[in-house]
Design a protein around this motif. Sequence first.
Motif, short mmCIF file in Angstrom:
data_model
loop_
_atom_site.label_atom_id
_atom_site.label_comp_id
_atom_site.label_asym_id
_atom_site.label_seq_id
_atom_site.Cartn_x
_atom_site.Cartn_y
_atom_site.Cartn_z
N ILE A 289 0.59 -1.11 -0.13
CA ILE A 289 0.12 0.09 0.06
C ILE A 289 1.03 1.24 0.30
O ILE A 289 0.64 2.13 -0.88
CB ILE A 289 -1.14 -0.25 1.41
N THR A 290 1.90 1.36 0.86
CA THR A 290 2.65 2.40 0.96
C THR A 290 3.45 2.82 -0.24
O THR A 290 3.48 3.91 -0.80
CB THR A 290 3.53 2.34 2.13
N PHE A 291 4.07 1.90 -0.90
CA PHE A 291 4.91 1.92 -2.08
C PHE A 291 4.13 2.39 -3.14
O PHE A 291 4.21 3.19 -4.02
CB PHE A 291 5.52 0.66 -2.25
N ALA A 292 2.78 1.57 -3.47
CA ALA A 292 2.01 1.88 -4.75
C ALA A 292 1.42 3.35 -4.65
O ALA A 292 1.29 4.00 -5.53
CB ALA A 292 0.73 0.81 -4.63
N MET A 293 1.04 3.49 -3.43
CA MET A 293 0.33 4.92 -3.53
C MET A 293 1.14 6.17 -3.29
O MET A 293 0.87 7.21 -3.73
CB MET A 293 -0.91 5.12 -2.16
N ILE A 387 8.00 6.97 5.09
CA ILE A 387 9.28 6.28 5.29
C ILE A 387 9.19 5.39 6.74
O ILE A 387 9.56 4.60 6.76
CB ILE A 387 10.46 7.38 5.59
N SER A 388 8.27 5.96 7.66
CA SER A 388 7.97 5.54 8.67
C SER A 388 7.23 3.96 8.57
O SER A 388 7.40 2.79 9.17
CB SER A 388 7.10 6.28 9.67
N ALA A 389 6.32 4.07 7.48
CA ALA A 389 5.75 2.71 7.07
C ALA A 389 6.56 1.60 6.40
O ALA A 389 6.46 0.45 6.63
CB ALA A 389 4.24 3.11 6.26
N ILE A 390 7.61 2.42 5.68
CA ILE A 390 8.51 1.49 5.17
C ILE A 390 9.48 0.81 6.08
O ILE A 390 9.82 -0.56 6.22
CB ILE A 390 9.48 2.25 4.10
N VAL A 391 9.83 1.37 6.99
CA VAL A 391 10.71 0.84 7.99
C VAL A 391 9.92 -0.06 8.91
O VAL A 391 10.20 -1.32 9.13
CB VAL A 391 11.32 1.83 8.97
N GLY A 392 8.63 0.20 9.52
CA GLY A 392 7.61 -0.82 10.01
C GLY A 392 7.41 -2.12 9.12
O GLY A 392 7.53 -3.12 9.77
N TYR A 393 7.33 -1.94 7.91
CA TYR A 393 6.83 -3.25 7.24
C TYR A 393 8.15 -4.18 6.89
O TYR A 393 8.04 -5.27 7.02
CB TYR A 393 6.28 -2.88 5.87
N MET A 394 9.50 -3.47 6.68
CA MET A 394 10.60 -4.26 6.42
C MET A 394 10.87 -4.95 7.91
O MET A 394 11.24 -6.15 7.78
CB MET A 394 11.61 -3.27 6.00
N ILE A 395 10.92 -4.38 9.11
CA ILE A 395 10.93 -5.04 10.31
C ILE A 395 10.10 -5.94 10.70
O ILE A 395 10.21 -7.29 10.94
CB ILE A 395 11.35 -3.94 11.39
N THR A 396 8.68 -5.50 10.31
CA THR A 396 7.63 -6.62 10.62
C THR A 396 7.82 -7.93 9.84
O THR A 396 7.84 -9.06 10.17
CB THR A 396 6.34 -6.09 10.30
N ALA A 397 7.96 -7.72 8.34
CA ALA A 397 8.09 -8.88 7.55
C ALA A 397 9.11 -9.69 7.55
O ALA A 397 9.20 -10.76 7.04
CB ALA A 397 7.66 -8.20 6.07
N THR A 398 10.32 -9.29 8.35
CA THR A 398 11.67 -10.22 8.18
C THR A 398 12.04 -10.60 9.67
O THR A 398 12.89 -11.29 9.64
CB THR A 398 12.66 -9.17 7.55
N SER A 399 11.16 -10.27 10.52
CA SER A 399 11.56 -10.72 12.09
C SER A 399 10.90 -11.96 12.18
O SER A 399 9.86 -12.54 11.65
CB SER A 399 11.16 -9.76 12.84
N GLY A 400 11.56 -12.89 12.98
CA GLY A 400 11.33 -14.03 13.49
C GLY A 400 11.49 -15.09 12.59
O GLY A 400 10.94 -16.50 12.75
#
Length: 473
Positions: A289-293, A387-400
Amino acid sequence: MTTLTPTTAQDAAAAPQTSLTPRQRLVLVLLLGSQFMLAVDFSILNVALPEIGRGLGFSLANLQWISTAMMLPSAGFTLLFGRLADLAGRRRMLLAGMALLAAGSLAGGLADGPAMMIAARVAQGLAAALATPAALSLLTTSLPEGPLRDKALGLNGTLLSAGFTIGAIFGGVLTDLLSWRWAFFVNVPVAIAVLIAAPAVIPESRGVRTKLDLPGAVTVTAGLLTLVYGVTTAGQNGWTDPAALGWLAAAVVLLAAFWRIELRAQAPLAPVRVLTRPTVTWGNFGGLITFAMESSVIFLLTLYMQQVLGYSPLRTGLAFCGIGIAAFAGGLLAPRLIGRFGTRRVLACGLLLQGAATLGLFWLGSGGSSALVLLLAASSAGGFGHISAIVGYMITATSGLPDGEQGLATGLTSMTQQVGITLGIPILSAVATTRATATGSVLTGVHTALLADAVVVLAGAALVTVGLRRRAN
């Protein structure tokens, strides 16, 4: 002399790393530099497209293929190449991408006609698909999960977003002062520097001993390619165009086949257990969403400034400086905000701010200082949220996820980025064009598309909040 008891020694070994080693700093600089250059490459030609078209003989209808020729392979092959990085070695894939980027950029700068230009852009797209997930997975596996990795991903997000913005500025400057060809040539020495430095600084990752899921690789790559091509065709010819609908239907069939294959494969390209993890699913949804929009906002504002306000490419590029500054600030602050409030809240609030700022752009007028003030203020606020959403999604999607699946995880986040950038512009361009044609006003078309953009982002923020809250509960 102090003697460590077994318990004290275990505690020391388990203590989180709090600062980067000199080697980690070098690795970080190299990887972030390569990511920044790739981000610049996606946007550097946007304001130069009319000049390239006139210089090489592109018709107005075919001008979009200068961008699409790069976007297609970068979106279609990223997931496959990300998984190949796990299997064959991430440094090897990064170097292959840099070599191909240097060759493609040189060919683009020397292009003497449409065919050579399109071939050069395809090479650049394949280079991005090779290098982006490899560099990102090298970054995540070089640092332990926690504050240091979050900070590195914050810097990566900052440079990623700033790269798109600076690319637009740099493209305008080069086009006005020198030539559009320098937008290609500037990549060559940087890529060569990475090729020389990386083998000495970055150790090769250990390959995962498993077979490549060839049926899964073929179906997902073909599915993504047809999806992007279908959306691009629909954006050009209309959403009722039979060819576009045929490509989109083929994409649905291929991606459904990929899912079925992954359910049964012994060594799946993208294990369903990973794809269905709430953090992976909702993290990547937020990233899409954040990148497309946001890429659509940049496109729509470029259209507004050049066709409504009459700005030159240089002035248009400079007007995006506010977004670049806000993105830099957001990237530095986002890891701290995540440490205090958590990734779920930062991702959702970043989307909320991006959507609200885009909604504010709906009130842009046809000229005057007030229009410029609103444009700078709202676009900067949206850039901070983005940029806040980008950092949030990258950490969320690669953690664990374990190191052996980081190539897959970063391949998914990179695919999300590329597909989002590719899909957003054709869709909202069609909205703007349809409305402008019906009313005879470019400004009305831009307003309608910005309103649609804001609604999508705000709805996405709500869905991410609900999806990740369920996971937390």
